[in-house]
Design a protein around this motif. Structure first.
Motif, PDB file in Angstrom:
ATOM      1  N   LEU A 209     -31.289   3.611  16.370  1.00 54.57           N
ATOM      2  CA  LEU A 209     -30.875   5.012  16.455  1.00 54.57           C
ATOM      3  C   LEU A 209     -31.266   5.664  17.778  1.00 54.57           C
ATOM      4  O   LEU A 209     -30.967   6.838  17.991  1.00 54.57           O
ATOM      5  N   GLY A 210     -31.929   4.920  18.645  1.00 57.24           N
ATOM      6  CA  GLY A 210     -32.333   5.470  19.930  1.00 57.24           C
ATOM      7  C   GLY A 210     -33.553   6.350  19.864  1.00 57.24           C
ATOM      8  O   GLY A 210     -33.701   7.287  20.668  1.00 57.24           O
ATOM      9  N   PHE A 211     -34.443   6.059  18.919  1.00 54.33           N
ATOM     10  CA  PHE A 211     -35.643   6.872  18.736  1.00 54.33           C
ATOM     11  C   PHE A 211     -36.856   6.267  19.430  1.00 54.33           C
ATOM     12  O   PHE A 211     -37.999   6.525  19.039  1.00 54.33           O
ATOM     13  N   GLU A 212     -36.601   5.452  20.458  1.00 51.71           N
ATOM     14  CA  GLU A 212     -37.677   4.932  21.290  1.00 51.71           C
ATOM     15  C   GLU A 212     -37.267   5.061  22.749  1.00 51.71           C
ATOM     16  O   GLU A 212     -36.090   4.899  23.093  1.00 51.71           O
ATOM     17  N   ILE A 213     -38.231   5.366  23.600  1.00 57.60           N
ATOM     18  CA  ILE A 213     -38.013   5.427  25.053  1.00 57.60           C
ATOM     19  C   ILE A 213     -39.088   4.571  25.716  1.00 57.60           C
ATOM     20  O   ILE A 213     -40.289   4.829  25.539  1.00 57.60           O
ATOM     21  N   ARG A 251     -36.026  14.197  19.147  1.00 56.04           N
ATOM     22  CA  ARG A 251     -34.744  13.802  18.572  1.00 56.04           C
ATOM     23  C   ARG A 251     -34.539  14.515  17.231  1.00 56.04           C
ATOM     24  O   ARG A 251     -35.495  14.879  16.549  1.00 56.04           O
ATOM     25  N   LEU A 252     -33.268  14.705  16.861  1.00 65.28           N
ATOM     26  CA  LEU A 252     -32.909  15.349  15.598  1.00 65.28           C
ATOM     27  C   LEU A 252     -32.121  14.364  14.750  1.00 65.28           C
ATOM     28  O   LEU A 252     -31.116  13.805  15.202  1.00 65.28           O
ATOM     29  N   LEU A 253     -32.559  14.175  13.506  1.00 65.55           N
ATOM     30  CA  LEU A 253     -31.917  13.261  12.566  1.00 65.55           C
ATOM     31  C   LEU A 253     -31.385  14.060  11.387  1.00 65.55           C
ATOM     32  O   LEU A 253     -32.146  14.752  10.701  1.00 65.55           O
ATOM     33  N   LEU A 254     -30.079  13.980  11.141  1.00 63.27           N
ATOM     34  CA  LEU A 254     -29.439  14.706  10.048  1.00 63.27           C
ATOM     35  C   LEU A 254     -28.828  13.693   9.076  1.00 63.27           C
ATOM     36  O   LEU A 254     -27.913  12.940   9.437  1.00 63.27           O
ATOM     37  N   ASP A 261     -20.209  19.736   7.243  1.00 63.86           N
ATOM     38  CA  ASP A 261     -20.372  18.482   7.987  1.00 63.86           C
ATOM     39  C   ASP A 261     -19.535  18.456   9.267  1.00 63.86           C
ATOM     40  O   ASP A 261     -20.056  18.214  10.365  1.00 63.86           O
ATOM     41  N   ALA A 262     -18.241  18.682   9.150  1.00 63.12           N
ATOM     42  CA  ALA A 262     -17.353  18.581  10.322  1.00 63.12           C
ATOM     43  C   ALA A 262     -17.720  19.606  11.381  1.00 63.12           C
ATOM     44  O   ALA A 262     -17.762  19.293  12.582  1.00 63.12           O
ATOM     45  N   ARG A 278     -28.572  12.846  15.976  1.00 65.32           N
ATOM     46  CA  ARG A 278     -27.978  11.724  15.243  1.00 65.32           C
ATOM     47  C   ARG A 278     -27.553  12.174  13.846  1.00 65.32           C
ATOM     48  O   ARG A 278     -28.353  12.738  13.094  1.00 65.32           O
ATOM     49  N   PHE A 279     -26.304  11.896  13.499  1.00 62.85           N
ATOM     50  CA  PHE A 279     -25.800  12.099  12.147  1.00 62.85           C
ATOM     51  C   PHE A 279     -25.719  10.735  11.455  1.00 62.85           C
ATOM     52  O   PHE A 279     -25.148   9.792  12.013  1.00 62.85           O
ATOM     53  N   ILE A 280     -26.244  10.651  10.259  1.00 62.96           N
ATOM     54  CA  ILE A 280     -26.217   9.396   9.506  1.00 62.96           C
ATOM     55  C   ILE A 280     -25.155   9.427   8.421  1.00 62.96           C
ATOM     56  O   ILE A 280     -24.604   8.403   8.029  1.00 62.96           O
ATOM     57  N   GLY A 281     -24.836  10.618   7.913  1.00 63.73           N
ATOM     58  CA  GLY A 281     -23.951  10.728   6.768  1.00 63.73           C
ATOM     59  C   GLY A 281     -24.742  10.572   5.475  1.00 63.73           C
ATOM     60  O   GLY A 281     -25.969  10.544   5.467  1.00 63.73           O
ATOM     61  N   ARG A 282     -24.022  10.466   4.370  1.00 59.19           N
ATOM     62  CA  ARG A 282     -24.682  10.282   3.075  1.00 59.19           C
ATOM     63  C   ARG A 282     -25.171   8.835   2.958  1.00 59.19           C
ATOM     64  O   ARG A 282     -24.494   7.901   3.411  1.00 59.19           O
ATOM     65  N   VAL A 283     -26.322   8.678   2.332  1.00 59.87           N
ATOM     66  CA  VAL A 283     -26.859   7.336   2.113  1.00 59.87           C
ATOM     67  C   VAL A 283     -27.207   7.195   0.635  1.00 59.87           C
ATOM     68  O   VAL A 283     -27.482   8.182  -0.050  1.00 59.87           O
ATOM     69  N   PRO A 284     -27.203   5.971   0.102  1.00 60.42           N
ATOM     70  CA  PRO A 284     -27.623   5.772  -1.297  1.00 60.42           C
ATOM     71  C   PRO A 284     -29.039   6.294  -1.496  1.00 60.42           C
ATOM     72  O   PRO A 284     -29.876   6.224  -0.584  1.00 60.42           O
ATOM     73  N   HIS A 285     -29.302   6.788  -2.707  1.00 57.65           N
ATOM     74  CA  HIS A 285     -30.605   7.420  -2.953  1.00 57.65           C
ATOM     75  C   HIS A 285     -31.770   6.478  -2.679  1.00 57.65           C
ATOM     76  O   HIS A 285     -32.819   6.905  -2.183  1.00 57.65           O
TER      77      HIS A 285
END
Length: 413
Positions: A209-213, A251-254, A261-262, A278-285
């Motif tokens: 996800l690009g959460f390391e530099i 970083r921001l994770l949604l 959403d759109a 970063r948008f991930i969308g819906r994920v399984p619980h």
């Protein structure tokens, strides 16, 4: 053994904040020795059998469809729901009906409770009319809004006992004329068997996800939930340029989805710091914990409204149980859960700059993190653990037990 029939808008296997609270209540009551079942109305839209087991809980369904103009449609919905509840009551013979908002559930349950002489508890998680405004499907002060509010007040008046999830709702009911002694507050809670053991951070997922530099982890602000306008996620995205000006590696994770959403994705794409979002969308619980584990701070920038001032959300409690730092807007629902400067940080609502300042302040004071985490976890364990909170229902139910005998005699007369 006392039998309690819960009357519900919808239930598992649908995943929502509503169904998770329901699951927690029913599981905790089972552990206390109650026999429990649920019956859902027409708004449970998943296909399934007439009686369905989910996670060891049995739910009965309402068959049919309610059509027609507004008002008539809801009245028909209540009628079909009443018939479904009646069938379960006639077959299973519960000692008590426990209806959960919205008011359609309470009205249907009230008809059956009156017919059989069974005590009725009505539990309010939010006022349906305010939730409709918050979801963008209603307008405050409209005819539908006023009629819904009137129906809610009627159900509250006719119920034998009333439960609310927070003090904001309790105060509103008292202002309407409901006797204080009739209302019990049952705070939102967390099933610590589900949220009590945080996962280790998934380094491969973080890198993807690009959460390391340069091999160093970036501080991650997270939101996991539904994308409604009242959640204020547009303000969170708007806060990112100011935040990254102070913390370029932030970083921001949604994670999630919903009506906004759109629009939120378009806003993020147009942001000068789009590469930090970063948008991930819906994920399984069952995968949610993987994304919690990536986040340092969970952000809840709810906008000020009747809904957010009166109702306490569930997500901040889940975050505190996970040992996360919490930054939230200073609205009534958050103030009931978060003590500013001790269990989290509160900032002015509807203000992207205030949000950015609060987040930057948390990220810059790592020396405070352990204290925040300990206090937040203690808050959940002491005041919001379902295994403990569910015992309050015993007091409500026991208060109504003499009513069971008297109502039964009246019904038989």
């Amino acid at each position: 053994m006392t039998r309690v029939l819960h009357i519900l808008d919808h239930s598992l296997p649908i995943h929502s904040g509503y169904t998770f609270r329901t699951r927690a209540i029913l599981k905790a009551q089972q552990a206390l020795g109650y026999e429990v079942r649920g019956v859902t109305g027409l708004r449970h839209t998943d296909d399934g059998p007439a009686a369905e087991e989910a996670d060891g809980l049995l739910f009965h369904r309402t068959a049919g469809a309610a059509n027609g103009p507004a008002g008539w449609r809801e009245w028909r919905e209540i009628a079909l729901f009443t018939q479904a509840i009646d069938r379960v009551v006639n077959d299973w013979r519960p000692d008590l009906l426990h209806a959960h908002s919205p008011a359609l559930c309470g009205q249907a349950a009230q008809r059956v409770a009156r017919r059989y002489g069974i005590p009725l508890v009505y539990e309010i998680r939010a006022f349906w009319e305010d939730a409709a405004v918050g979801n963008g499907t209603g307008n405050e002060g409209s005819l539908k809004y006023r009629l819904t509010r009137k129906l809610e007040s009627h159900v509250v008046r006719e119920a034998d006992a009333v439960v609310t999830i927070c003090d904001g709702l309790r105060q509103d009911l008292v202002a309407r004329g409901t006797p204080e002694e009739k209302i019990t507050v049952m705070p939102n809670g967390v099933d610590l068997s589900l949220f009590g053991q945080p996962l280790e951070r998934d380094a491969a997922l973080a890198r993807a996800l690009g959460f390391e530099i340069d091999g160093q982890s970036c501080p991650v602000i997270g939101f996991i939930g539904s994308f409604y306008d009242y959640e204020g996620l547009d303000l969170l995205i708007a806060a990112m340029p100011a935040l990254t000006a102070r913390r370029p590696d932030a970083r921001l994770l949604l994670v999630g989805g919903g009506p906004m959403d759109a629009a939120l994705r378009r806003q993020a794409d147009a942001s000068p710091v789009a590469n930090a979002i970063r948008f991930i969308g819906r994920v399984p619980h069952h995968e949610v914990d993987r994304y919690y584990a990536l986040c340092d701070v969970m952000a809840y920038p709810r906008k000020r409204s009747r809904l957010t001032d009166l109702v306490t959300p569930l997500k901040p409690l889940e975050a505190l149980a996970q040992g996360k730092l919490v930054a939230a807007s200073d609205v009534g629902g958050h103030r009931e859960l978060i003590e500013n400067g001790k269990t989290g940080t509160l900032f002015a609502p509807d203000d992207a700059t205030a949000c950015a300042v609060a987040l930057a302040g948390l990220l810059e004071r790592r020396d405070l993190w352990d204290g925040y985490r300990r206090a937040g976890r203690e808050q959940v364990e002491t005041h919001h653990d379902w295994a403990l909170n569910a015992r309050r229902y015993q007091d409500v139910y026991q208060m109504l037990s003499p009513m069971t005998v008297q109502k039964g005699l009246n019904a038989a007369a």
